[in-house]
Design a protein around this motif. Structure first.
Motif, PDB file in Angstrom:
ATOM      1  N   UNK A 121     -15.767  32.788   9.132  1.00 29.28           N
ATOM      2  CA  UNK A 121     -14.381  33.226   8.974  1.00 29.28           C
ATOM      3  C   UNK A 121     -14.287  34.409   8.009  1.00 29.28           C
ATOM      4  N   UNK A 122     -15.068  34.365   6.926  1.00 28.16           N
ATOM      5  CA  UNK A 122     -15.068  35.461   5.960  1.00 28.16           C
ATOM      6  C   UNK A 122     -15.553  36.755   6.602  1.00 28.16           C
ATOM      7  N   UNK A 123     -16.604  36.685   7.417  1.00 30.23           N
ATOM      8  CA  UNK A 123     -17.110  37.866   8.110  1.00 30.23           C
ATOM      9  C   UNK A 123     -16.059  38.444   9.059  1.00 30.23           C
ATOM     10  N   UNK A 124     -15.404  37.560   9.829  1.00 32.08           N
ATOM     11  CA  UNK A 124     -14.377  38.021  10.754  1.00 32.08           C
ATOM     12  C   UNK A 124     -13.225  38.685   9.999  1.00 32.08           C
ATOM     13  N   UNK A 125     -12.859  38.134   8.848  1.00 32.82           N
ATOM     14  CA  UNK A 125     -11.801  38.719   8.040  1.00 32.82           C
ATOM     15  C   UNK A 125     -12.167  40.100   7.541  1.00 32.82           C
ATOM     16  N   UNK A 126     -13.420  40.285   7.117  1.00 30.70           N
ATOM     17  CA  UNK A 126     -13.883  41.603   6.670  1.00 30.70           C
ATOM     18  C   UNK A 126     -13.853  42.600   7.823  1.00 30.70           C
ATOM     19  N   UNK A 127     -14.254  42.128   9.022  1.00 29.94           N
ATOM     20  CA  UNK A 127     -14.234  43.008  10.170  1.00 29.94           C
ATOM     21  C   UNK A 127     -12.827  43.465  10.504  1.00 29.94           C
ATOM     22  N   UNK A 160     -18.185  41.497  13.256  1.00 27.40           N
ATOM     23  CA  UNK A 160     -17.768  40.474  14.213  1.00 27.40           C
ATOM     24  C   UNK A 160     -18.968  39.816  14.890  1.00 27.40           C
ATOM     25  N   UNK A 161     -20.025  40.591  15.096  1.00 26.67           N
ATOM     26  CA  UNK A 161     -21.245  40.013  15.661  1.00 26.67           C
ATOM     27  C   UNK A 161     -21.828  38.963  14.715  1.00 26.67           C
ATOM     28  N   UNK A 162     -21.889  39.312  13.423  1.00 23.69           N
ATOM     29  CA  UNK A 162     -22.435  38.371  12.447  1.00 23.69           C
ATOM     30  C   UNK A 162     -21.530  37.149  12.313  1.00 23.69           C
ATOM     31  N   UNK A 163     -20.219  37.351  12.388  1.00 28.45           N
ATOM     32  CA  UNK A 163     -19.287  36.219  12.340  1.00 28.45           C
ATOM     33  C   UNK A 163     -19.570  35.256  13.489  1.00 28.45           C
ATOM     34  N   UNK A 178     -17.467  64.889   6.536  1.00 29.48           N
ATOM     35  CA  UNK A 178     -17.441  65.369   7.912  1.00 29.48           C
ATOM     36  C   UNK A 178     -16.105  65.033   8.550  1.00 29.48           C
ATOM     37  N   UNK A 179     -16.072  65.115   9.873  1.00 29.73           N
ATOM     38  CA  UNK A 179     -14.811  64.960  10.599  1.00 29.73           C
ATOM     39  C   UNK A 179     -14.294  63.535  10.584  1.00 29.73           C
ATOM     40  N   UNK A 180     -13.012  63.416  10.951  1.00 29.34           N
ATOM     41  CA  UNK A 180     -12.398  62.096  11.071  1.00 29.34           C
ATOM     42  C   UNK A 180     -13.077  61.292  12.169  1.00 29.34           C
ATOM     43  N   UNK A 181     -13.586  61.966  13.205  1.00 31.71           N
ATOM     44  CA  UNK A 181     -14.279  61.283  14.298  1.00 31.71           C
ATOM     45  C   UNK A 181     -15.533  60.583  13.783  1.00 31.71           C
ATOM     46  N   UNK A 182     -16.291  61.262  12.932  1.00 29.15           N
ATOM     47  CA  UNK A 182     -17.501  60.661  12.376  1.00 29.15           C
ATOM     48  C   UNK A 182     -17.151  59.417  11.559  1.00 29.15           C
ATOM     49  N   UNK A 183     -16.069  59.518  10.809  1.00 26.88           N
ATOM     50  CA  UNK A 183     -15.636  58.373  10.014  1.00 26.88           C
ATOM     51  C   UNK A 183     -15.264  57.201  10.910  1.00 26.88           C
ATOM     52  N   UNK A 184     -14.535  57.486  12.001  1.00 29.81           N
ATOM     53  CA  UNK A 184     -14.105  56.425  12.906  1.00 29.81           C
ATOM     54  C   UNK A 184     -15.303  55.766  13.591  1.00 29.81           C
ATOM     55  N   UNK A 185     -16.277  56.576  13.995  1.00 28.89           N
ATOM     56  CA  UNK A 185     -17.473  56.019  14.625  1.00 28.89           C
ATOM     57  C   UNK A 185     -18.188  55.098  13.659  1.00 28.89           C
ATOM     58  N   UNK A 186     -18.357  55.566  12.421  1.00 28.82           N
ATOM     59  CA  UNK A 186     -19.024  54.772  11.399  1.00 28.82           C
ATOM     60  C   UNK A 186     -18.260  53.477  11.134  1.00 28.82           C
ATOM     61  N   UNK A 187     -16.938  53.586  11.090  1.00 31.12           N
ATOM     62  CA  UNK A 187     -16.109  52.420  10.816  1.00 31.12           C
ATOM     63  C   UNK A 187     -16.248  51.369  11.908  1.00 31.12           C
ATOM     64  N   UNK A 188     -16.187  51.785  13.159  1.00 30.20           N
ATOM     65  CA  UNK A 188     -16.214  50.809  14.248  1.00 30.20           C
ATOM     66  C   UNK A 188     -17.604  50.243  14.515  1.00 30.20           C
ATOM     67  N   UNK A 189     -18.639  50.968  14.115  1.00 33.87           N
ATOM     68  CA  UNK A 189     -19.982  50.376  14.129  1.00 33.87           C
ATOM     69  C   UNK A 189     -20.010  49.207  13.139  1.00 33.87           C
ATOM     70  N   UNK A 190     -19.411  49.420  11.982  1.00 37.31           N
ATOM     71  CA  UNK A 190     -19.335  48.358  10.985  1.00 37.31           C
ATOM     72  C   UNK A 190     -18.493  47.184  11.460  1.00 37.31           C
ATOM     73  N   UNK A 191     -17.374  47.482  12.124  1.00 35.46           N
ATOM     74  CA  UNK A 191     -16.513  46.420  12.647  1.00 35.46           C
ATOM     75  C   UNK A 191     -17.280  45.573  13.665  1.00 35.46           C
ATOM     76  N   UNK A 192     -17.971  46.252  14.598  1.00 35.69           N
ATOM     77  CA  UNK A 192     -18.730  45.537  15.623  1.00 35.69           C
ATOM     78  C   UNK A 192     -19.801  44.661  14.980  1.00 35.69           C
ATOM     79  N   UNK A 193     -20.469  45.196  13.959  1.00 35.17           N
ATOM     80  CA  UNK A 193     -21.516  44.428  13.285  1.00 35.17           C
ATOM     81  C   UNK A 193     -20.940  43.193  12.603  1.00 35.17           C
TER      82      UNK A 193
END
Length: 204
Positions: free
Chosen positions: A190-196, A81-84, A64-79
């Motif tokens: 720290x590992x979680x934050x690094x992955x984010x 950092x939350x777990x970190x 799909x579009x680059x927008x869908x990829x970015x949304x998916x990516x930043x949901x993962x980033x937020x998750x």
């Protein structure tokens, strides 16, 4: 097809304590090494529904579009950092209840399976994690995702068994030592934050 980076990152992710790890650790401490193997098996099986949902969904998302990829990516980033943050703050991650009674192998497997299949965080995490390691331009991305999933599951089982064995052999060091608990908690956070951070900088 399987990079060293994927193996290292997967190992870090698997090592991070969660409900499955805590259950396997407590089982190994209270009921022994054999019981911890059954717990690890159940936890690994509980990952399958999440992985299958991720693989089937990503086959469409990745085209799909680059927008869908970015949304998916930043949901993962937020998750991530939350777990970190949650890992950093949680001081009871390795606290276990020593009152667990002996249970059958079937009960151990079923309980461990339910612990992971009922964990919605797994699906969110794998949706953001797996796509980053699919080779660009590959002819069969779905098969590559399945292969990565299989490797991740094998690693999960091996690490969980290791957790159970170590917990059984070194109860006082792993569970009763406040400094060790703090080191593990801060290290995993720290590992979680690094992955984010890595995911946030990833481009499609």
């Amino acid at each position: 097809m399987i990079s060293l980076e994927f193996l290292i990152t997967s190992l870090v992710v698997v090592l991070i304590p969660g409900t499955g790890v805590i259950y396997t650790v407590s089982t190994g401490i209270v009921q022994g090494r054999k019981a911890s193997i059954y717990a690890a098996l159940g936890c690994t099986a509980g990952v399958i529904p999440h992985l299958m949902a991720t693989v089937l969904g990503l086959a469409a998302v990745m085209h799909t579009s680059a927008l869908a990829f970015q949304i998916l990516k930043y949901v993962g980033v937020a998750y991530l950092f939350y777990v970190a943050y949650a890992t950093w703050r949680d001081k009871s991650g390795f606290a276990v209840d020593g009152t667990m009674s002996k249970t059958s192998a079937t009960s151990l497997v079923v309980k461990a399976f339910l612990l992971n299949i009922l964990n919605p965080k797994l699906t969110i995490f794998f949706l953001a994690f797996l796509p980053q390691f699919v080779e660009p331009g590959i002819d069969q991305p779905l098969l590559h995702l399945l292969l990565l999933s299989a490797v991740f599951m094998a690693m999960t089982f091996a690490v969980f068994v290791g957790y159970g064995f170590v917990a059984h052999a070194f109860r006082r060091l792993v569970v009763d030592s406040a400094p060790v608990q703090s080191w593990l908690r801060y290290g995993f956070a720290t590992a979680f934050a690094g992955l984010g951070a890595k995911l946030a900088l990833t481009e499609k």
